[in-house]
Design a protein around this motif. Structure first.
Motif, PDB file in Angstrom:
ATOM      1  N   HIS A 169       0.866  -1.177   0.000  1.00 27.84           N
ATOM      2  CA  HIS A 169       0.000   0.000   0.000  1.00 27.84           C
ATOM      3  C   HIS A 169       0.899   1.221   0.000  1.00 27.84           C
ATOM      4  N   CYS A 173      -1.395   5.581   0.609  1.00 30.84           N
ATOM      5  CA  CYS A 173      -2.488   4.606   0.696  1.00 30.84           C
ATOM      6  C   CYS A 173      -3.687   5.207   1.430  1.00 30.84           C
ATOM      7  N   SER A 174      -4.882   5.001   0.880  1.00 36.51           N
ATOM      8  CA  SER A 174      -6.073   5.497   1.572  1.00 36.51           C
ATOM      9  C   SER A 174      -7.031   4.349   1.869  1.00 36.51           C
ATOM     10  N   CYS A 175      -6.537   3.101   1.740  1.00 38.85           N
ATOM     11  CA  CYS A 175      -7.436   1.936   1.846  1.00 38.85           C
ATOM     12  C   CYS A 175      -8.053   1.793   3.233  1.00 38.85           C
ATOM     13  N   CYS A 188      -4.128  -1.115  -4.368  1.00 39.42           N
ATOM     14  CA  CYS A 188      -4.162  -0.024  -3.408  1.00 39.42           C
ATOM     15  C   CYS A 188      -4.850   1.189  -4.046  1.00 39.42           C
ATOM     16  N   VAL A 189      -5.710   1.847  -3.285  1.00 37.79           N
ATOM     17  CA  VAL A 189      -6.330   3.083  -3.770  1.00 37.79           C
ATOM     18  C   VAL A 189      -5.578   4.258  -3.145  1.00 37.79           C
TER      19      VAL A 189
HETATM   20 ZN   LIG Z   1      -3.733   0.842   0.034  1.00 36.61          ZN
END
Ligand SMILES: [Zn+2]
Ligand SMILES: [Zn+2]
Ligand SMILES: [Zn+2]
Length: 221
Positions: free
Chosen positions: A79, A111-113, A102-103
């Motif tokens: 991430h 990483c903002s997950c 990963c977003v």
């Molecule tokens: Zn992520």
């Protein structure tokens, strides 16, 4: 109307076919159950997980994690801006669901997950602080335009002119905010509030007897 969960139950549900999958090693079947049980429990580290399934250290978990990845119940992904993250699924993912990507945060790329996908916790916090700064400046300007040219300092000890150098001003507060921005991730990002401004009339009505600041020397009321 918000709905709250009353409490989390001290149980964990496992997928029967995964637990009974004879193609999985006994350690990986145990690892699956232990990982599910330790999700969201900050007290259980990967080191503890390793000990609980009977291996020496985290590195030795790798072949068992690989078995679980193969079975679709674990994902192991990089991430942005974080160490590798193990995601465990109660139900095996279908093959087409397996590529967890990963977003990254649209603002900073980290990483903002674990938060709002597309916006990380830090950047969300920055947005909120910036919005409250904007509101505070608008309030201050409106008061000033309405003829409120007196201010009472933070500790309410002295009466000041609105532009006293000892008080926060939009320029000073904005400069402090900009300087704090690199530290936002550690929680050091906040808006130094602007003083509340008063008209002479308001202060007379409050029967204010505050001593006048010697630095800015506000007009007597
Ligand atoms: Zn992520
Ligand atoms: Zn971000
Ligand atoms: Zn002053």
């Amino acid at each position: 109307m918000p709905v709250y969960r009353a409490r989390t139950m001290p149980v964990v549900t496992v997928h029967r076919d995964t637990l009974l999958n004879s193609k999985l090693s006994s350690i990986s079947r145990l690892l699956y159950a232990v990982l599910l049980a330790s999700v969201d429990d900050d007290d259980v580290t990967m080191k503890d997980v390793a000990a609980l399934v009977g291996v020496q250290d985290i590195g030795e978990l790798r072949p068992y994690l690989d078995e679980l990845i193969e079975a679709g119940v674990v994902e192991y992904a990089d991430h942005h801006g974080q160490e590798r993250v193990v995601t465990v699924h109660q139900l095996p993912l279908l093959p087409e669901q397996r590529s967890h990507v990963c977003v990254p945060c649209e603002e900073c790329g980290d990483c903002s997950c674990g938060y709002l996908k597309g916006l990380c916790r830090t950047c969300d916090g920055i947005c909120r602080v910036e919005a409250s700064a904007e509101q505070d400046i608008a309030r201050w300007k409106q008061q000033l335009e309405g003829g409120a040219t007196y201010a009472i300092g933070q500790h309410a000890a002295r009466l000041h002119r609105w532009d006293c150098p000892t008080l926060n001003s939009p320029e000073k507060s904005m400069a402090q905010l900009a300087a704090a921005r690199p530290h936002a991730r550690n929680g050091g990002f906040y808006w130094p509030r602007l003083p509340y401004l008063f008209t002479a009339e308001e202060l007379r009505q409050k029967n204010s007897k505050k001593r006048r600041c010697a630095i800015c020397g506000p007009d007597p009321l």
